[in-house]
Design a protein around this motif. Sequence first.
Motif, PDB file in Angstrom:
ATOM      1  N   ILE A 109     -10.366 -20.068 -42.107  1.00 56.17           N
ATOM      2  CA  ILE A 109     -10.368 -21.307 -41.337  1.00 56.17           C
ATOM      3  C   ILE A 109      -9.021 -21.593 -40.678  1.00 56.17           C
ATOM      4  CG2 ILE A 109      -9.707 -22.887 -43.209  1.00 56.17           C
ATOM      5  CD1 ILE A 109     -11.942 -24.748 -42.161  1.00 56.17           C
ATOM      6  N   GLY A 110      -7.942 -21.165 -41.332  1.00 54.99           N
ATOM      7  CA  GLY A 110      -6.630 -21.368 -40.736  1.00 54.99           C
ATOM      8  C   GLY A 110      -6.254 -20.302 -39.729  1.00 54.99           C
ATOM      9  N   LYS A 111      -6.991 -19.188 -39.704  1.00 56.14           N
ATOM     10  CA  LYS A 111      -6.683 -18.091 -38.799  1.00 56.14           C
ATOM     11  C   LYS A 111      -7.616 -18.064 -37.596  1.00 56.14           C
ATOM     12  CE  LYS A 111      -4.716 -15.118 -42.391  1.00 56.14           C
ATOM     13  NZ  LYS A 111      -3.361 -15.154 -41.828  1.00 56.14           N
TER      14      LYS A 111
ATOM     15  N   PHE B 105     -24.352 -17.582 -47.937  1.00 56.44           N
ATOM     16  CA  PHE B 105     -22.973 -17.156 -47.700  1.00 56.44           C
ATOM     17  C   PHE B 105     -22.492 -17.643 -46.335  1.00 56.44           C
ATOM     18  CE2 PHE B 105     -19.753 -14.167 -46.194  1.00 56.44           C
ATOM     19  CZ  PHE B 105     -18.894 -14.108 -47.283  1.00 56.44           C
ATOM     20  N   CYS B 106     -23.320 -17.483 -45.309  1.00 57.56           N
ATOM     21  CA  CYS B 106     -22.947 -17.921 -43.958  1.00 57.56           C
ATOM     22  C   CYS B 106     -22.770 -19.434 -43.897  1.00 57.56           C
ATOM     23  CB  CYS B 106     -24.005 -17.476 -42.953  1.00 57.56           C
ATOM     24  SG  CYS B 106     -24.035 -15.693 -42.646  1.00 57.56           S
ATOM     25  N   PHE B 107     -23.626 -20.164 -44.607  1.00 62.22           N
ATOM     26  CA  PHE B 107     -23.479 -21.618 -44.657  1.00 62.22           C
ATOM     27  C   PHE B 107     -22.131 -21.999 -45.267  1.00 62.22           C
ATOM     28  CE2 PHE B 107     -23.651 -25.536 -47.088  1.00 62.22           C
ATOM     29  CZ  PHE B 107     -24.100 -26.443 -46.142  1.00 62.22           C
ATOM     30  N   ALA B 108     -21.793 -21.374 -46.387  1.00 60.18           N
ATOM     31  CA  ALA B 108     -20.542 -21.689 -47.071  1.00 60.18           C
ATOM     32  C   ALA B 108     -19.329 -21.257 -46.265  1.00 60.18           C
ATOM     33  CB  ALA B 108     -20.514 -21.025 -48.448  1.00 60.18           C
ATOM     34  N   LEU B 109     -19.535 -20.352 -45.313  1.00 59.52           N
ATOM     35  CA  LEU B 109     -18.433 -19.845 -44.505  1.00 59.52           C
ATOM     36  C   LEU B 109     -18.002 -20.823 -43.428  1.00 59.52           C
ATOM     37  CD1 LEU B 109     -16.840 -17.167 -44.399  1.00 59.52           C
ATOM     38  CD2 LEU B 109     -18.440 -16.378 -42.659  1.00 59.52           C
ATOM     39  N   GLY B 110     -18.913 -21.653 -42.937  1.00 60.92           N
ATOM     40  CA  GLY B 110     -18.533 -22.543 -41.848  1.00 60.92           C
ATOM     41  C   GLY B 110     -19.274 -23.858 -41.813  1.00 60.92           C
TER      42      GLY B 110
END
Length: 533
Positions: free
Chosen positions: A384-386, A433-438
């Motif tokens: 998220i910071g990159k 996993f995709c949900f938790a990613l963004g």
Amino acid sequence: MSNCAILTSFLPANAITYSSSKCFTHHLDTRRSFHFGFHSVPRKLEVPSAKKQLSESETQKTDDKYLLSTKKEPEAEGLDLGWLPAFPHVLVASMSNFLFGYHIGVMNGPIVSIARELGFEGNSILEGLVVSIFIAGAFIGSIGSGSLIDNLGCRRTIQIDTIPLILGAILSAQAHSMDEILWGRFLVGLGIGVNTVLVPIYISEVAPTRYRGSLGSLCQIGTCLGIIASLFLGIPSENDPHWWRMMLYVASAPGFFLTLGMQFVVDSPRWLCKVGRVDDAKAVIGNLWGKSEVDKSIEEFQLVMKDARSDFESSWFDLLEEPHTRVAFIGGALFLLQQFAGINGVLYFSSLTFQDVGITSGALASLYVGFTNFAGALFASYLIGKQGRQKLLIGSYLGMAASMLLIIFGISYPLDEPLSHDLSILGTLMYIFCFALGAGPVTGLIIPELSSTRTRGKIMGFSLSVHWVCNFLVGLFFLELVDKFGIAPVYASFGGVSVLSAVFAKYFIVETKGRSLEEIEMALNPNFSGKDK
């Protein structure tokens, strides 16, 4: 928060259908030796001004989206520990999310034992009411949190908010009637509703600009850990019908730790400056962000506040004025899309999917889901910071849409039954996993970033109230839609909403990575008077 999206994910089917510096002297003068002893750590490469004032030519010639998305943040060289001074404060605050996650998972298995002991076993309406009363409390808590934040600040409000969390947990644990368990769950929901608004705001205002995204992801990580802890603790409930009382008693313990821990963290420097405690704000900034950031940050705070009204408490009518209306629309839309992308429905139906491949234990299936969610949240904290908020949102929703296609293929075209089940499991875990990613962490993070200092509490409260309403509606109608149309068409609609969410993120979300909250506010407000100076 939004780690909030998985409220009904682990609930049973019949329930889900209803579903030493100056800043410390003011508060801690008698506890100097106990406050967190971290101070700003020198970095090998100092981050230049992601917080630099916007020049007059920039603001006049560049639209807000371009302005926020084109400035690149330099990469740090060597060991970068600039996040460390703020980390203990953020960690303590994120304990609220641990408590949130614990209360999500705590009713997973014991609801059957609770219903049997309290005399409403087999009554799906009452079992659903025990769950949905939690959402009702959370909705009220979200709406009412804005005024508390304006007057008391996040730190003190979080402490006060532990009262309904502790009392609700104890009342639920000691319940001997339906009324008592309902009041207990309502109080817990009330506290959770306030916390889901408070914690993202606190972290966004305390964290240094460079690390705001990574530290903000601790909300999602805390929620995941709380869910996993409740699932592990709930394993004995399968053999002990009275174990649910112990689980609910344990739910009160994090509230006590949170009350104590928040006594030793700092207030938001932005709130301190807003209420006139400028010296305390300077001390906090010096300790957490670095001495070199003090004058520049205070100048930005005061410039923004000078443009706002003289009274520091916002009104709900402020949301009817631009740019607050636009930000409130984006916040509400993000949570609406998040919920109607189907996270709760997918997580509920995943238990049946796991049963198809021989995993009959609900607790074990939930743990698979919980650890996948946790892995995605950890990965998000790094990215998220990159990569920034917008890219993660778009990639997350497109990944969720692709996962839906995989599940639909496994369900609709079963060339081989074991292969079909494997595809369904793979698609489900990919979706989580995709949900938790963004979609999970970024939604709760970006709304306070886009909000103004004056209206941040009100906009977050409004956005979270939309979340709770949509959460309830998805839980209420999901199974009915599955019975009427079948799981494949319902999942196809979830995939369609996921694609729509990615499009929304592309055209409505501006990139906030590397920008101070004040820079974002000045850029998004076309009427900001400082632009003419």
